[in-house]
Design a protein around this motif. Structure first.
Motif, short mmCIF file in Angstrom:
data_model
loop_
_atom_site.label_atom_id
_atom_site.label_comp_id
_atom_site.label_asym_id
_atom_site.label_seq_id
_atom_site.Cartn_x
_atom_site.Cartn_y
_atom_site.Cartn_z
N VAL A 35 0.84 -1.20 0.00
CA VAL A 35 0.00 0.00 0.00
C VAL A 35 0.87 1.25 0.00
N VAL A 36 1.85 1.29 0.92
CA VAL A 36 2.72 2.46 1.04
C VAL A 36 3.52 2.67 -0.25
N ALA A 37 4.09 1.59 -0.79
CA ALA A 37 4.89 1.71 -2.00
C ALA A 37 4.07 2.22 -3.17
N THR A 38 2.86 1.70 -3.31
CA THR A 38 2.00 2.10 -4.42
C THR A 38 1.55 3.55 -4.28
N GLU A 39 1.12 3.91 -3.07
CA GLU A 39 0.67 5.29 -2.85
C GLU A 39 1.82 6.27 -3.02
N LEU A 40 3.02 5.88 -2.58
CA LEU A 40 4.19 6.73 -2.77
C LEU A 40 4.47 6.93 -4.26
N GLY A 41 4.39 5.86 -5.02
CA GLY A 41 4.61 5.96 -6.46
C GLY A 41 3.63 6.92 -7.12
N LYS A 42 2.38 6.85 -6.72
CA LYS A 42 1.36 7.75 -7.28
C LYS A 42 1.65 9.21 -6.92
N LEU A 43 2.07 9.44 -5.68
CA LEU A 43 2.39 10.81 -5.25
C LEU A 43 3.62 11.34 -5.96
N LEU A 44 4.62 10.50 -6.14
CA LEU A 44 5.82 10.91 -6.87
C LEU A 44 5.49 11.26 -8.32
N ALA A 45 4.59 10.48 -8.91
CA ALA A 45 4.17 10.76 -10.28
C ALA A 45 3.44 12.10 -10.35
N GLU A 46 2.64 12.41 -9.34
CA GLU A 46 1.97 13.71 -9.30
C GLU A 46 2.99 14.85 -9.25
N ASN A 47 4.12 14.58 -8.63
CA ASN A 47 5.18 15.60 -8.53
C ASN A 47 6.02 15.69 -9.80
N ASN B 63 2.42 9.29 -16.04
CA ASN B 63 3.79 9.10 -15.55
C ASN B 63 4.00 7.78 -14.81
N ILE B 64 3.03 6.88 -14.84
CA ILE B 64 3.19 5.59 -14.16
C ILE B 64 3.11 4.46 -15.19
N PHE B 65 4.08 3.54 -15.08
CA PHE B 65 4.16 2.41 -16.00
C PHE B 65 4.33 1.12 -15.20
N PHE B 66 3.81 0.04 -15.74
CA PHE B 66 3.89 -1.26 -15.07
C PHE B 66 4.66 -2.24 -15.93
N HIS B 67 5.61 -2.96 -15.31
CA HIS B 67 6.42 -3.96 -15.99
C HIS B 67 6.25 -5.29 -15.26
N GLU B 68 5.64 -6.24 -15.91
CA GLU B 68 5.33 -7.52 -15.27
C GLU B 68 6.55 -8.44 -15.26
N VAL B 69 6.77 -9.04 -14.10
CA VAL B 69 7.85 -10.02 -13.96
C VAL B 69 7.28 -11.40 -14.28
N GLU B 70 7.77 -12.00 -15.34
CA GLU B 70 7.30 -13.33 -15.74
C GLU B 70 8.35 -14.37 -15.38
N VAL B 71 7.91 -15.48 -14.84
CA VAL B 71 8.82 -16.53 -14.39
C VAL B 71 8.71 -17.73 -15.31
N ASN B 72 9.85 -18.15 -15.84
CA ASN B 72 9.89 -19.35 -16.67
C ASN B 72 9.99 -20.58 -15.78
N HIS C 221 7.64 13.05 -11.44
CA HIS C 221 8.62 11.99 -11.68
C HIS C 221 7.99 10.88 -12.52
N GLU C 222 8.84 10.14 -13.20
CA GLU C 222 8.38 9.00 -14.02
C GLU C 222 8.56 7.73 -13.20
N ILE C 223 7.46 7.01 -12.98
CA ILE C 223 7.47 5.86 -12.06
C ILE C 223 7.24 4.56 -12.83
N HIS C 224 8.09 3.59 -12.54
CA HIS C 224 7.99 2.28 -13.18
C HIS C 224 7.86 1.20 -12.10
N PHE C 225 6.66 0.61 -12.00
CA PHE C 225 6.46 -0.49 -11.06
C PHE C 225 6.94 -1.79 -11.71
#
Length: 387
Positions: free
Chosen positions: A20-32, A53-62, A34-38
């Motif tokens: 929760v904290v990490a996600t909300e922080l990312g959203k607030l940083l994007a409002e300021n 300013n927010i982008f998501f990169h999925e981690v895929e496991v082989n 910054h470019e945020i990549h989860f």
């Protein structure tokens, strides 16, 4: 003009305070700006709708057949390095030492171009994992190889130093509450679904692990309900849920307890309550108490971990020794039967949440850490946070 940053964030994307904290922080940083990549295995559940300013990169496991278990950690490290290279990230901010800070260390080695890392310790990585001798050296490595380390309470900093013999600097960065989200809602139309007009509502929100002492929650409620007409709302799910349901049946409280399961609109749910119960035996910060505070709901809790840094005893709630359910129940009944005192606590909750733990202030503290790690000058005026 201060240059905006490209920041990679890795956290546990499912339910849990750190996510929760990490996600909300990312959203607030994007409002300021910054470019945020989860960089996570799934979209963080609090991310919600589209954000500029927010982008998501999925981690895929082989699931390669020679591995007994899918190598998530290695896949994450590789993805971190890949995103850092492709998106020209300035910094990786990872939440939890194990496994995320270790993965960030590997990503730095793969990337090899001065990528910086910040690690935030939230609690379980220290209070639970650091108790395991087989993991201590790995956690020490993760901390020592981070360019900056933050922790969410003074108590967690103390425990980290004691358990791991850490002498490197650790920045105190408390969790925060966004006053645009956490404020007293008008729930008069919904309150009747759970309680009669003359009844009070007590609430507990957690992942129902043993350290949350949900059995104590039930005992506190039983004691309170003998003197104050009331109902109990339990929010969340977890391993202790079945045992708690049995305890409630044995006490004959089935008609007085409501199970709400997992809820996304936490502020709306909390606003139904008159009191939040948090009798944990381990709690590095106690995010739910802060969220309750923002909604004007006092907390009855324990003196565990970082809770005393958050809940001001006798002002925004009452704290008792771990396991002292009788004292917690007396404090709860005292507040619920004294309207003048309750209103004072309610006002103090909002003032403290919006002042000491406001989102603008804590976000700015993280920004200062980022620029410091990068060796960059930055003009970052202190925001005016008032309750």
């Amino acid at each position: 003009m201060t240059r905006k940053l490209k920041i990679g964030i890795t956290c546990y994307p499912t339910l849990g305070g750190s996510g929760v904290v990490a996600t909300e922080l990312g959203k607030l940083l994007a409002e300021n700006g910054h470019e945020i990549h989860f960089i996570t295995h799934s979209i963080p559940f609090r991310l919600g709708q589209f954000h500029k300013n927010i982008f998501f990169h999925e981690v895929e496991v082989n699931n390669y057949y020679v591995f007994r278990y899918p190598p998530y950690d290695l896949s994450l490290a590789s993805k971190m390095a890949q995103v850092a290279e492709m998106q020209k990230l300035d910094i990786l901010h990872v939440h939890y030492a194990i496994p995320h800070a270790v993965c960030a260390f590997l990503a730095k080695q793969i990337h090899g171009k001065g990528l910086k890392t910040v690690t935030t310790l939230h609690g379980t990585d220290i209070t639970v994992l650091a108790q395991d001798e087989s993991l201590k050296d790995l956690i020490r490595l993760a901390i020592h190889e981070s360019d900056a380390v933050t922790a969410v309470s003074q108590d967690l900093i103390r425990e980290t130093r004691e358990l791991l013999d850490i002498t490197t600097p650790i920045d105190l960065t408390y969790n925060f509450v966004d006053k645009r989200v956490y404020y007293p809602r008008d729930t008069s139309s919904r309150r009747g679904d759970y309680a009669a007009p003359d009844e009070k509502i007590l609430m507990h929100i957690s992942n129902f692990r043993p350290v949350k002492r949900v059995g104590d929650v039930i005992d506190i409620f039983r004691r309170v309900s003998e003197h104050v007409p009331s109902k109990l709302l339990l929010v969340g799910e977890g391993p202790e849920l079945s045992r708690i349901q049995c305890q409630i049946r044995e006490m004959g409280l089935e008609n007085r307890v409501h199970f709400l399961g997992k809820q996304e609109d936490v502020a709306e749910v909390i606003s139904l309550a008159d009191l939040m119960l948090l009798p944990s035996e381990k709690e590095s910060f106690g995010l739910v108490a802060l969220e309750a505070m923002g909604c004007g709901v006092p907390t009855i809790g324990s003196t565990a971990g970082g809770i005393p840094e958050l809940v001001s005893h006798g002002e925004t709630g009452f704290l008792s020794p771990i396991g002292d359910t009788a004292d917690m129940a007396r404090n709860a009944a005292r507040l619920l039967t004294n309207p003048s005192m309750y209103n004072q606590f309610r006002s103090a909750c909002i003032k403290r949440a919006y002042g000491e733990f406001c989102n603008e202030r804590i976000t700015r503290e993280y920004e200062k850490i980022y620029y410091r790690v990068l060796g960059m000058e930055a003009e970052l005026p202190v925001p005016a946070c008032e309750g």
